[in-house]
Design an enzyme around this catalytic site. Structure first.
Site, short mmCIF file in Angstrom:
data_model
loop_
_atom_site.label_atom_id
_atom_site.label_comp_id
_atom_site.label_asym_id
_atom_site.label_seq_id
_atom_site.Cartn_x
_atom_site.Cartn_y
_atom_site.Cartn_z
N LYS A 40 10.90 40.25 38.31
CA LYS A 40 12.29 39.88 38.02
C LYS A 40 12.25 38.73 37.03
O LYS A 40 11.27 37.99 36.97
CB LYS A 40 12.99 39.43 39.31
CG LYS A 40 14.49 39.48 39.23
CD LYS A 40 15.04 40.86 39.56
CE LYS A 40 16.52 40.96 39.26
NZ LYS A 40 17.11 42.23 39.72
N ASP A 90 20.59 43.13 34.95
CA ASP A 90 21.04 42.63 36.26
C ASP A 90 22.33 41.85 35.95
O ASP A 90 22.95 42.12 34.90
CB ASP A 90 19.97 41.73 36.92
CG ASP A 90 20.28 41.39 38.37
OD1 ASP A 90 20.09 42.25 39.24
OD2 ASP A 90 20.75 40.25 38.64
P1 NDP Z 1 27.40 42.34 36.58
O1 NDP Z 1 27.05 41.14 35.80
O2 NDP Z 1 27.78 43.59 35.90
O3 NDP Z 1 28.57 41.99 37.62
C1 NDP Z 1 28.43 40.98 38.55
C2 NDP Z 1 29.70 40.89 39.37
O4 NDP Z 1 29.49 40.00 40.47
C3 NDP Z 1 30.86 40.31 38.57
O5 NDP Z 1 32.06 40.81 39.06
C4 NDP Z 1 30.73 38.82 38.89
O6 NDP Z 1 31.91 38.06 38.71
C5 NDP Z 1 30.34 38.86 40.33
N1 NDP Z 1 29.61 37.63 40.66
C6 NDP Z 1 28.49 37.16 40.07
N2 NDP Z 1 28.15 35.98 40.60
C7 NDP Z 1 29.07 35.72 41.54
C8 NDP Z 1 29.27 34.66 42.45
N3 NDP Z 1 28.43 33.62 42.48
N4 NDP Z 1 30.32 34.73 43.30
C9 NDP Z 1 31.17 35.79 43.28
N5 NDP Z 1 31.04 36.83 42.42
C10 NDP Z 1 30.01 36.78 41.59
O7 NDP Z 1 26.14 42.57 37.56
P2 NDP Z 1 25.72 43.88 38.36
O8 NDP Z 1 26.92 44.63 38.80
O9 NDP Z 1 24.67 44.55 37.59
O10 NDP Z 1 25.00 43.23 39.63
C11 NDP Z 1 25.70 42.97 40.86
C12 NDP Z 1 24.69 42.85 42.00
O11 NDP Z 1 23.95 44.08 42.10
C13 NDP Z 1 23.63 41.76 41.85
O12 NDP Z 1 23.30 41.26 43.13
C14 NDP Z 1 22.42 42.51 41.29
O13 NDP Z 1 21.21 41.83 41.56
C15 NDP Z 1 22.55 43.81 42.06
N6 NDP Z 1 21.84 44.94 41.48
C16 NDP Z 1 22.12 45.38 40.21
C17 NDP Z 1 21.46 46.48 39.70
C18 NDP Z 1 21.82 47.07 38.38
O14 NDP Z 1 21.30 48.16 38.08
N7 NDP Z 1 22.66 46.45 37.57
C19 NDP Z 1 20.38 47.13 40.46
C20 NDP Z 1 20.23 46.66 41.81
C21 NDP Z 1 20.92 45.58 42.27
P3 NDP Z 1 32.01 37.00 37.51
O15 NDP Z 1 32.28 37.81 36.29
O16 NDP Z 1 33.13 36.11 37.91
O17 NDP Z 1 30.70 36.25 37.46
#
Ligand code: NDP
Length: 447
Positions: free
Chosen positions: A126, A166
């Protein structure tokens, strides 16, 4: 057993005392895997989990870039190469101001078990940076990504370490990162996944994590003779994972009630249907807006500032935002409100206490390392297509994704079924993930 686990954790704490998220992730695995190790002579006394809890390599580097006003900015870049026993390091890059060693080591540690569960030959890693993409222009994002890759390129490669996206790293960032890697190495290889469709990407990769999270929940519900049809679903996040989890839940006949971001959540009692979801995708992916703007478009919905959506009554909860976004109190509220199934789209969104609460209530609970593994699995399928110089159809990739999620579900049943028939998916995922990596490490000797 308690003393053995505590003794092990003391050793891990000695070295990583200031890394709470990493310790949380290791402890969750230790609680379920150490009892298994103790019962199996081939693993016992080999310090195998301790070896897994130490990154094979952890790289930090300076990233300097110039913003639009001509100021020189300095960020920190990281790549944690956690374990390569079963394949090259594989795992995403996160760009978020909260990124530090603890967060990335927890994610890399989880990734090792997750990648093992996918049945594909991928080790775990990562990386990322404390860079905040919010409010940056496209040009600033490009300059940062180029600067980041101008160091990272020497540590990765299609047979060494293959990063992906991510939080904060989507298709736009992968494009800029790939462009600089290709220029520096003068070779066109599948060194990153999540690539664009015209330059080596796989169909279904953008959808895979969200779809996979729902497929896993579907598998869990089927064991109980149930389905998504007519269910009320609460989702957190509004990024890549949340958007496609919502899309698949809708396709399976559910009603999606919420989405969120770090400012709060929106609750649409009438349901976020396909048209409304299309608007959200445009708002978040093209306009790069905030989820609160949803209520301007759909005034019947409400925006709840500064809160998470777990207080909304639902049948199924899909946490798809970030780590530790669902605590013990939230878990109890979900249970009291009749929620029957939780499938984690994010990594470690439920605190340790929340997980214990779900287990005590014996409801369906899938940990992210099992339920969100569809993303990295489809990255694995992207790598396969790159090696074959071939492209599978949408249906082919989607069917493989479904098969992989069903296989992971089966592994969880195999290692996680309790005497009373309750399936402890945390135990199942941890032990199934451990066995494959541990066997490879034993075969390769002490390296
Ligand atoms: P994105 O950047 O596309 O979206 C992240 C989302 O989570 C946004 O809505 C963001 O809101 C919100 N968020 C981030 N930080 C916080 C916080 N501290 N408190 C509340 N909301 C928060 O990321 P992904 O959708 O790709 O990833 C989401 C999760 O899924 C993560 O945990 C990631 O590790 C996991 N994941 C992702 C994969 C992938 O293929 N993309 C694979 C496996 C797991 P805001 O815009 O306000 O920050």
């Amino acid at each position: 057993m308690k003393e053995i686990i505590e003794g092990f954790m003391d050793l891990v704490k000695e070295r990583n005392g200031h890394e709470p998220e990493f310790l949380q992730a290791v402890e969750e695995v230790a609680e379920t895997v150490i009892p298994y190790i103790v019962q199996h002579d081939i693993y016992h006394g080999k310090n195998i989990l301790l070896r897994m809890a130490e990154p094979e390599r952890a790289i930090t580097f300076r990233v300097c870039w110039v913003d639009d006003s001509g100021e020189i900015q300095v960020n920190r870049g990281y790549r944690i190469q956690m374990n390569s026993a079963i394949g090259p390091y594989k795992g995403g890059l996160r760009f978020h101001p909260t990124v530090n060693m603890s967060i990335l080591k927890f994610l890399a540690f989880e990734q090792v078990f997750k990648n093992s569960l996918t049945t594909l030959p991928m080790g775990g890693g990562k990386g990322g940076s404390d860079f905040d993409p919010k409010g940056k222009s496209d040009n600033e994002i490009m300059r940062f990504c180029h600067a980041f890759m101008s160091e990272l390129f020497r540590h990765i490669g299609p047979n060494t370490d293959i990063p992906a996206g991510d939080i904060g790293v989507g298709a736009r960032e992968i494009g800029f990162l790939f462009g600089m890697y290709k220029k520096l190495r003068n070779e066109f290889t599948g060194v990153l996944t999540g690539k664009g469709m015209s330059w080596g990407g796989s169909l279904i990769r953008p959808e895979a994590t969200g779809y996979g999270t729902v497929y896993f929940a579907q598998n869990m519900l089927e064991v109980k003779g149930d389905s998504f049809e007519g269910k009320k679903v609460v989702i957190s996040g509004s990024g890549n994972v949340a958007q496609f989890a919502a899309e698949k839940a809708l396709q399976l006949g559910a009603k999606v009630l919420t989405l969120s971001d770090s400012s709060g959540y929106i609750y649409d009692e009438d349901g976020i249907d396909a048209d409304k979801l299309k608007y959200v995708m445009h708002l978040k992916n093209e306009e790069r807006g905030r989820i609160s703007e949803y209520v301007n478009e759909y005034p019947n919905a409400k925006f709840v500032k500064g809160k998470t959506p777990w207080e909304i009554k639902c049948d199924i909860a899909l946490p798809c935002a970030t780590q530790n976004e669902l605590n013990e109190e939230d878990a109890q509220t979900l249970i009291d409100n009749g929620c029957i199934c939780i499938s984690e789209g994010a990594n470690m969104p439920s605190t340790k206490e929340a997980v214990h609460t779900f287990h005590k209530a014996k409801i369906l609970f899938a940990p992210g390392k099992a339920s969100n593994a569809g993303g990295v699995a489809t990255s694995g399928l992207e790598m396969t297509q790159n090696s074959l110089r071939y492209k599978w159809t949408r249906e082919e990739v989607d069917n493989k994704l479904k098969e992989i999620m069903a296989d992971i579900h089966q592994s969880c049943i195999e290692y996680g079924t309790e005497e009373d028939g309750y399936i402890d998916y945390v135990k199942g995922a941890n032990i199934a993930g451990f066995v494959k990596v541990a066997d490879a490490m034993l075969a390769q000797g002490i390296v």
